[in-house]
Design a protein around this motif. Structure first.
Motif, PDB file in Angstrom:
ATOM      1  N   TYR A   4       3.223  -3.732  -6.492  1.00 37.00           N
ATOM      2  CA  TYR A   4       1.936  -3.915  -5.782  1.00 37.00           C
ATOM      3  C   TYR A   4       1.241  -5.292  -5.825  1.00 37.00           C
ATOM      4  O   TYR A   4       0.440  -5.789  -5.227  1.00 37.00           O
ATOM      5  CB  TYR A   4       1.170  -2.774  -6.129  1.00 37.00           C
ATOM      6  CG  TYR A   4       1.749  -1.309  -5.608  1.00 37.00           C
ATOM      7  CD1 TYR A   4       1.924  -1.177  -4.333  1.00 37.00           C
ATOM      8  CD2 TYR A   4       2.228  -0.411  -6.481  1.00 37.00           C
ATOM      9  CE1 TYR A   4       2.577  -0.186  -3.746  1.00 37.00           C
ATOM     10  CE2 TYR A   4       2.670   0.665  -6.137  1.00 37.00           C
ATOM     11  CZ  TYR A   4       2.934   0.753  -4.815  1.00 37.00           C
ATOM     12  OH  TYR A   4       3.523   2.023  -4.546  1.00 37.00           O
ATOM     13  N   LYS A  44      -9.049  -5.282  -3.412  1.00 37.73           N
ATOM     14  CA  LYS A  44      -8.332  -4.369  -4.232  1.00 37.73           C
ATOM     15  C   LYS A  44      -7.411  -3.598  -3.333  1.00 37.73           C
ATOM     16  O   LYS A  44      -7.393  -3.362  -2.242  1.00 37.73           O
ATOM     17  CB  LYS A  44      -9.442  -3.657  -4.623  1.00 37.73           C
ATOM     18  CG  LYS A  44     -10.235  -2.653  -3.710  1.00 37.73           C
ATOM     19  CD  LYS A  44     -11.283  -1.715  -4.304  1.00 37.73           C
ATOM     20  CE  LYS A  44     -11.782  -0.947  -3.417  1.00 37.73           C
ATOM     21  NZ  LYS A  44     -12.840  -0.115  -3.871  1.00 37.73           N
ATOM     22  N   LEU A  45      -6.180  -2.922  -4.417  1.00 38.50           N
ATOM     23  CA  LEU A  45      -5.555  -1.993  -3.752  1.00 38.50           C
ATOM     24  C   LEU A  45      -6.475  -0.661  -4.007  1.00 38.50           C
ATOM     25  O   LEU A  45      -6.694  -0.435  -5.264  1.00 38.50           O
ATOM     26  CB  LEU A  45      -4.236  -1.768  -4.453  1.00 38.50           C
ATOM     27  CG  LEU A  45      -3.350  -0.665  -4.485  1.00 38.50           C
ATOM     28  CD1 LEU A  45      -2.548  -1.010  -3.187  1.00 38.50           C
ATOM     29  CD2 LEU A  45      -2.215  -0.737  -5.551  1.00 38.50           C
ATOM     30  N   SER A  46      -6.807   0.303  -2.897  1.00 36.58           N
ATOM     31  CA  SER A  46      -7.354   1.517  -3.181  1.00 36.58           C
ATOM     32  C   SER A  46      -6.447   2.594  -3.199  1.00 36.58           C
ATOM     33  O   SER A  46      -7.035   3.558  -3.915  1.00 36.58           O
ATOM     34  CB  SER A  46      -8.481   1.520  -1.878  1.00 36.58           C
ATOM     35  OG  SER A  46      -7.712   1.641  -0.827  1.00 36.58           O
ATOM     36  N   SER A  47      -5.403   2.491  -2.450  1.00 37.39           N
ATOM     37  CA  SER A  47      -4.540   4.109  -2.628  1.00 37.39           C
ATOM     38  C   SER A  47      -3.094   3.600  -2.077  1.00 37.39           C
ATOM     39  O   SER A  47      -2.856   2.703  -1.570  1.00 37.39           O
ATOM     40  CB  SER A  47      -5.311   4.883  -1.923  1.00 37.39           C
ATOM     41  OG  SER A  47      -5.019   4.552  -0.407  1.00 37.39           O
ATOM     42  N   VAL A  48      -2.213   4.714  -2.448  1.00 38.66           N
ATOM     43  CA  VAL A  48      -0.866   4.502  -2.140  1.00 38.66           C
ATOM     44  C   VAL A  48      -0.634   5.831  -1.547  1.00 38.66           C
ATOM     45  O   VAL A  48      -0.936   6.980  -2.445  1.00 38.66           O
ATOM     46  CB  VAL A  48       0.084   3.999  -3.398  1.00 38.66           C
ATOM     47  CG1 VAL A  48       1.465   4.208  -2.651  1.00 38.66           C
ATOM     48  CG2 VAL A  48      -0.495   2.825  -3.730  1.00 38.66           C
ATOM     49  N   ALA A  49       0.104   5.963  -0.495  1.00 44.04           N
ATOM     50  CA  ALA A  49       0.397   7.456   0.283  1.00 44.04           C
ATOM     51  C   ALA A  49       2.069   7.371   0.667  1.00 44.04           C
ATOM     52  O   ALA A  49       2.360   6.141   0.986  1.00 44.04           O
ATOM     53  CB  ALA A  49      -0.336   7.913   1.060  1.00 44.04           C
ATOM     54  N   PRO A  60       0.747   1.600   1.151  1.00 41.37           N
ATOM     55  CA  PRO A  60      -0.520   1.250   0.055  1.00 41.37           C
ATOM     56  C   PRO A  60      -1.620   0.599   0.930  1.00 41.37           C
ATOM     57  O   PRO A  60      -1.403   0.088   2.057  1.00 41.37           O
ATOM     58  CB  PRO A  60       0.145   0.105  -0.503  1.00 41.37           C
ATOM     59  CG  PRO A  60       1.270  -0.281  -0.126  1.00 41.37           C
ATOM     60  CD  PRO A  60       1.659   0.534   0.979  1.00 41.37           C
ATOM     61  N   THR A  61      -2.813   1.088   0.614  1.00 36.87           N
ATOM     62  CA  THR A  61      -3.889   0.651   1.398  1.00 36.87           C
ATOM     63  C   THR A  61      -4.925  -0.464   0.388  1.00 36.87           C
ATOM     64  O   THR A  61      -5.209   0.048  -0.594  1.00 36.87           O
ATOM     65  CB  THR A  61      -4.893   1.989   1.741  1.00 36.87           C
ATOM     66  OG1 THR A  61      -4.130   2.589   2.520  1.00 36.87           O
ATOM     67  CG2 THR A  61      -6.344   1.601   2.465  1.00 36.87           C
ATOM     68  N   GLU A 117     -10.407  -2.289   5.763  1.00 34.34           N
ATOM     69  CA  GLU A 117      -9.081  -1.172   5.203  1.00 34.34           C
ATOM     70  C   GLU A 117      -7.983  -1.875   6.104  1.00 34.34           C
ATOM     71  O   GLU A 117      -7.806  -2.298   7.229  1.00 34.34           O
ATOM     72  CB  GLU A 117      -9.399   0.190   5.560  1.00 34.34           C
ATOM     73  CG  GLU A 117      -8.336   0.982   4.874  1.00 34.34           C
ATOM     74  CD  GLU A 117      -8.697   2.360   5.108  1.00 34.34           C
ATOM     75  OE1 GLU A 117      -7.774   3.217   5.840  1.00 34.34           O
ATOM     76  OE2 GLU A 117      -9.739   2.928   4.854  1.00 34.34           O
ATOM     77  N   GLU A 119      -3.499  -1.410   5.876  1.00 33.94           N
ATOM     78  CA  GLU A 119      -2.327  -0.810   5.469  1.00 33.94           C
ATOM     79  C   GLU A 119      -1.145  -1.392   5.430  1.00 33.94           C
ATOM     80  O   GLU A 119      -0.962  -2.136   6.652  1.00 33.94           O
ATOM     81  CB  GLU A 119      -2.387   0.497   6.219  1.00 33.94           C
ATOM     82  CG  GLU A 119      -1.171   1.429   5.685  1.00 33.94           C
ATOM     83  CD  GLU A 119      -1.280   2.625   6.650  1.00 33.94           C
ATOM     84  OE1 GLU A 119      -1.803   3.779   6.208  1.00 33.94           O
ATOM     85  OE2 GLU A 119      -0.701   2.571   7.681  1.00 33.94           O
TER      86      GLU A 119
END
Length: 131
Positions: A4, A44-49, A60-61, A117, A119
């Protein structure tokens, strides 16, 4: 630079390479800023799904925060509209990320900002085993 951190660096390079130098102050991590002296970008990296359509693909979002240095609410709103115009075309040109939306937010309660945002798609990396 694997993982990441590599994706974040690639996004930073691809985005900043499409924007006129000096337009923004760039802060590569989420942090406090005493007083922005010019429009500021923070990534920033805010989430990964897991991607819903592919078992071995991650989504990754990232959140790109654009902050106006103006403290007057009316001036800051107008300024942020201009800043979004500056950013959206370069973002759309980055083919490996998708623009998902922008939400108006307060940064450190004093500054008006947008959280944009983005992705990306990446394969799940299997850990290497050492013998």
């Amino acid at each position: 630079m694997p993982g990441y951190a590599g994706l974040r660096a690639r996004l930073e390079n691809d985005l900043l390479g499409r924007i006129a130098p000096g337009t923004f102050q760039f802060v590569p991590v989420q942090t406090r800023i005493d007083r922005p002296s010019k429009p500021t970008l923070m990534l920033k990296l805010s989430s990964v799904a897991r991607h819903p359509g592919a078992q071995s693909v991650l989504a990754p979002t990232f959140v790109l925060t654009v902050i106006s240095e103006k403290t007057d609410p009316g001036q800051a709103d107008e300024h942020l509209d201009e800043l979004l115009d500056i950013l959206l075309a370069p973002i759309q040109a980055i083919r490996w990320v998708a623009f998902r939306g922008a939400d108006k937010v307060a940064f450190q309660t004093k500054y008006t900002a947008y959280d944009i945002e983005l992705e990306a798609l990446t394969a799940i990396k299997k850990p290497t085993q050492e013998a």
